[in-house]
Motif scaffolding. Structure first.
Motif, mmCIF file in Angstrom:
data_model
loop_
_atom_site.group_PDB
_atom_site.id
_atom_site.type_symbol
_atom_site.label_atom_id
_atom_site.label_comp_id
_atom_site.label_asym_id
_atom_site.label_seq_id
_atom_site.Cartn_x
_atom_site.Cartn_y
_atom_site.Cartn_z
ATOM 1 N N LYS A 21 0.612 -1.261 -0.198
ATOM 2 C CA LYS A 21 0.036 0.186 0.167
ATOM 3 C C LYS A 21 0.937 1.120 0.348
ATOM 4 O O LYS A 21 2.073 1.340 0.688
ATOM 5 N N ASN A 22 0.491 2.168 -0.470
ATOM 6 C CA ASN A 22 1.459 3.706 -0.640
ATOM 7 C C ASN A 22 0.101 5.004 -0.545
ATOM 8 O O ASN A 22 -0.698 5.249 -1.339
ATOM 9 N N CYS A 23 -0.057 5.576 0.397
ATOM 10 C CA CYS A 23 -0.742 6.040 0.966
ATOM 11 C C CYS A 23 -0.097 7.671 0.787
ATOM 12 O O CYS A 23 0.295 7.282 1.125
ATOM 13 N N HIS A 24 -0.816 9.038 0.360
ATOM 14 C CA HIS A 24 -0.169 10.583 0.020
ATOM 15 C C HIS A 24 -1.296 11.037 0.955
ATOM 16 O O HIS A 24 -2.664 10.091 1.695
ATOM 17 N N GLU A 25 -1.201 11.836 1.413
ATOM 18 C CA GLU A 25 -1.365 12.299 2.810
ATOM 19 C C GLU A 25 -2.431 13.238 2.200
ATOM 20 O O GLU A 25 -2.984 13.678 0.651
ATOM 21 N N PRO A 26 -3.401 14.121 2.638
ATOM 22 C CA PRO A 26 -4.339 14.791 2.223
ATOM 23 C C PRO A 26 -4.698 15.685 1.596
ATOM 24 O O PRO A 26 -3.143 16.209 2.396
ATOM 25 N N VAL A 27 -4.673 16.497 0.492
ATOM 26 C CA VAL A 27 -4.495 17.668 0.343
ATOM 27 C C VAL A 27 -5.515 18.660 0.310
ATOM 28 O O VAL A 27 -6.912 17.568 0.130
#
Length: 170
Positions: A53-59
């Protein structure tokens, strides 16, 4: 019901898939936490193995003061097509790609079963939408009976909201 109907589909080799799941909300901490919970729940599904999994930070959403979005790229190993379609309906990923196997052999009866399940789900969603539209119309009619001054033949819902705001300010 969905699982029972798909159980007639024969066992096949496992599927390797990559999917993208997005989440929208506020504040950004809740968006991140919600995405993490969703991924954890997905990985604990029967017949699903979380490989990567590769989670991206909220924008922050453009033109929004307080809405945020985040997404994750997730690699899974699935035991069956049943798991594949179950994930499609339960998690509604924004993108999904089968990496392996390159070819999937299905008898026409198996494909018919899948097609009928998809159509049934679409009919269910259609019924829910129609019910919501009818309920909206009933509520608007009741509102018009209670406050006819809010409605005129050439006002739309935006004008109604403006009228309500003006009344609150008085």
């Amino acid at each position: 019901m969905f699982k029972n109907a798909l159980s007639i589909i024969k066992k096949m080799e496992k599927l390797s898939v990559v999917l993208v799941i997005e989440i929208l909300g506020r504040p950004p901490e809740h968006v991140k936490e919600g995405l993490d919970i969703l991924i954890e729940r997905l990985g604990s599904e029967k017949g699903v193995k979380l490989l990567n999994k590769n989670c991206h930070e909220p924008v922050q959403i453009q033109d929004s003061k307080d809405l945020f979005t985040a997404f994750a790229e997730i690699e899974l190993e699935l035991d069956s097509l049943e798991n594949y379609f179950g994930i499609l309906f339960a998690y509604m990923p924004s993108h999904i790609e089968i990496i392996h196997p390159e070819k999937i052999a299905l008898a026409n009866t198996e494909l018919n079963t899948l097609g009928n399940l998809l159509v049934q789900r679409l009919h269910d969603y259609d019924a829910i939408t129609k019910k919501a539209l009818i309920e909206k119309d009933v509520l608007l009619k009741k509102l018009q009976e209670i406050s006819p001054e809010l409605f005129s033949s050439n006002q739309d819902s935006k004008d109604i909201k403006k009228t309500k705001r003006k009344k609150k300010l008085r």
